[in-house]
Design a protein around this motif. Structure first.
Motif, PDB file in Angstrom:
ATOM      1  N   GLY A  46     114.145  92.720  30.299  1.00 38.69           N
ATOM      2  CA  GLY A  46     112.819  92.443  29.753  1.00 38.69           C
ATOM      3  C   GLY A  46     111.743  92.607  30.804  1.00 38.69           C
ATOM      4  O   GLY A  46     110.674  93.167  30.542  1.00 38.69           O
ATOM      5  N   ALA A  47     112.022  92.132  32.017  1.00 35.65           N
ATOM      6  CA  ALA A  47     111.065  92.278  33.115  1.00 35.65           C
ATOM      7  C   ALA A  47     110.872  93.748  33.466  1.00 35.65           C
ATOM      8  O   ALA A  47     109.750  94.192  33.740  1.00 35.65           O
ATOM      9  N   ALA A  48     111.955  94.518  33.447  1.00 35.99           N
ATOM     10  CA  ALA A  48     111.848  95.952  33.722  1.00 35.99           C
ATOM     11  C   ALA A  48     111.018  96.649  32.655  1.00 35.99           C
ATOM     12  O   ALA A  48     110.167  97.495  32.965  1.00 35.99           O
ATOM     13  N   ALA A  49     111.249  96.294  31.388  1.00 36.08           N
ATOM     14  CA  ALA A  49     110.477  96.907  30.300  1.00 36.08           C
ATOM     15  C   ALA A  49     109.000  96.558  30.402  1.00 36.08           C
ATOM     16  O   ALA A  49     108.132  97.364  30.039  1.00 36.08           O
TER      17      ALA A  49
ATOM     18  N   ASN B 196     116.388 101.243  25.381  1.00 38.61           N
ATOM     19  CA  ASN B 196     116.493  99.789  25.372  1.00 38.61           C
ATOM     20  C   ASN B 196     116.685  99.273  23.951  1.00 38.61           C
ATOM     21  O   ASN B 196     117.437  98.324  23.717  1.00 38.61           O
ATOM     22  N   GLY B 197     115.991  99.897  23.011  1.00 43.56           N
ATOM     23  CA  GLY B 197     116.148  99.527  21.615  1.00 43.56           C
ATOM     24  C   GLY B 197     117.568  99.775  21.118  1.00 43.56           C
ATOM     25  O   GLY B 197     118.143  98.938  20.415  1.00 43.56           O
ATOM     26  N   VAL B 198     118.133 100.913  21.487  1.00 42.93           N
ATOM     27  CA  VAL B 198     119.518 101.219  21.112  1.00 42.93           C
ATOM     28  C   VAL B 198     120.467 100.197  21.733  1.00 42.93           C
ATOM     29  O   VAL B 198     121.399  99.702  21.077  1.00 42.93           O
ATOM     30  N   PHE B 199     120.222  99.878  23.009  1.00 41.34           N
ATOM     31  CA  PHE B 199     121.079  98.918  23.708  1.00 41.34           C
ATOM     32  C   PHE B 199     121.001  97.547  23.050  1.00 41.34           C
ATOM     33  O   PHE B 199     122.037  96.905  22.805  1.00 41.34           O
TER      34      PHE B 199
ATOM     35  N   LEU C 170     119.527 104.941  30.189  1.00 36.57           N
ATOM     36  CA  LEU C 170     118.377 104.144  30.625  1.00 36.57           C
ATOM     37  C   LEU C 170     117.982 104.514  32.048  1.00 36.57           C
ATOM     38  O   LEU C 170     116.795 104.671  32.356  1.00 36.57           O
ATOM     39  N   LEU C 171     118.966 104.649  32.920  1.00 35.47           N
ATOM     40  CA  LEU C 171     118.688 105.014  34.303  1.00 35.47           C
ATOM     41  C   LEU C 171     118.060 106.400  34.385  1.00 35.47           C
ATOM     42  O   LEU C 171     117.103 106.613  35.147  1.00 35.47           O
ATOM     43  N   TYR C 172     118.574 107.332  33.593  1.00 34.49           N
ATOM     44  CA  TYR C 172     118.043 108.699  33.614  1.00 34.49           C
ATOM     45  C   TYR C 172     116.579 108.723  33.190  1.00 34.49           C
ATOM     46  O   TYR C 172     115.736 109.349  33.848  1.00 34.49           O
TER      47      TYR C 172
END
Length: 259
Positions: free
Chosen positions: A81-84, A216-219, A248-250
């Protein structure tokens, strides 16, 4: 070895690569803070998986009590969440609709988990962490102008149908519950498929910030689906969650290297 053991073992190998790569690019990206949050989110996942595998080897077939892996999962959601939030400039989520949607989805899921497990403290804390994660992801999607009326209707109807069906299943006979489980599984697969198509399309169009939020949504969808599933459906969504980590990393790396 069973797939229930092999898939988490494979995820550990994927996570090790993602973690090492994440730390390697921190000094070369325009989003070092975001990448740091993401890297430690993956570390939390790794610790949770290692704990789970160790427990499964020591006590196979025994239900795991409230344990350290739950704290790792809370860390995962809070850090993601913080990353997003920070990839969009570190702005707080102030959109009331995003906050309300995240709160409602998380609250209903938490009530379902409590109904299934009776683990009040654990499920409430997990729901709170997921609420923060979802609110940041929803806000990012809105800021990237992903949401349209048709998309909101499509994913809103599926989400509502899944949650209502699961809630009603507590009052249905066991033979009817089996039929509702099939319906829920189909809806979850359709929702995951739709999000995956949009996320892959964003990557293809080099809309990396959009892609990051969508993966992130898929995850998040995969995580919710794993909590609601068993057997082969659970394994499918476990595999989806594993695939999301490098994607996500890519997307994050490409966004950080873009001008």
């Amino acid at each position: 070895m069973s797939m229930e053991f092999l898939l988490p073992l494979f995820r550990i190998l994927v996570l090790l690569f993602v973690i090492l790569r994440s730390f390697a690019i921190i000094g070369r990206t325009k989003h070092p803070v975001t990448t740091g949050f993401f890297a430690f989110a993956m570390v939390s996942t790794l610790l949770s998986d290692l704990y789970w595998l160790t427990y499964d080897l020591m006590r196979p077939g025994v239900r795991m009590p409230f344990a350290a892996n739950e704290i790792c999962e809370w860390g995962l959601f809070l850090l993601l969440g913080a990353a997003a939030a920070t990839i969009g400039g570190g702005k707080r989520v102030t959109d009331r609709k995003c906050l309300l949607a995240a709160a409602l989805i998380s609250a209903v899921n938490a009530m379902l988990w409590i109904g299934w497990s009776r683990e009040w403290l654990q499920d409430i804390c997990t729901g709170a962490a997921l609420c923060y994660y979802l609110s940041a992801v929803f806000y990012g999607m809105k800021r990237e102008r992903f949401f349209t009326r048709k998309k909101l209707l499509f994913f809103g109807v599926i989400t509502l149908a899944v949650l209502v069906t699961q809630a009603v299943s507590f009052t249905l006979p066991q033979d009817v519950v089996k039929a509702t489980d099939i319906l829920v599984s189909v809806l979850l697969l359709v929702g995951a498929g739709g999000l995956t198509v949009y996320a892959a399309s964003a990557l293809r169009k080099k809309q990396y910030a959009m892609a990051y939020y969508l993966w992130n949504g898929v995850f998040a969808w995969a995580i919710f689906s794993m909590y609601m599933s068993a057997g082969s459906i659970y394994l499918i969504f476990l595999a989806v969650s594993v695939c999301c980590n490098p994607l996500l990393l890519y997307a994050l790396e490409k966004e950080g290297m873009s001008q």
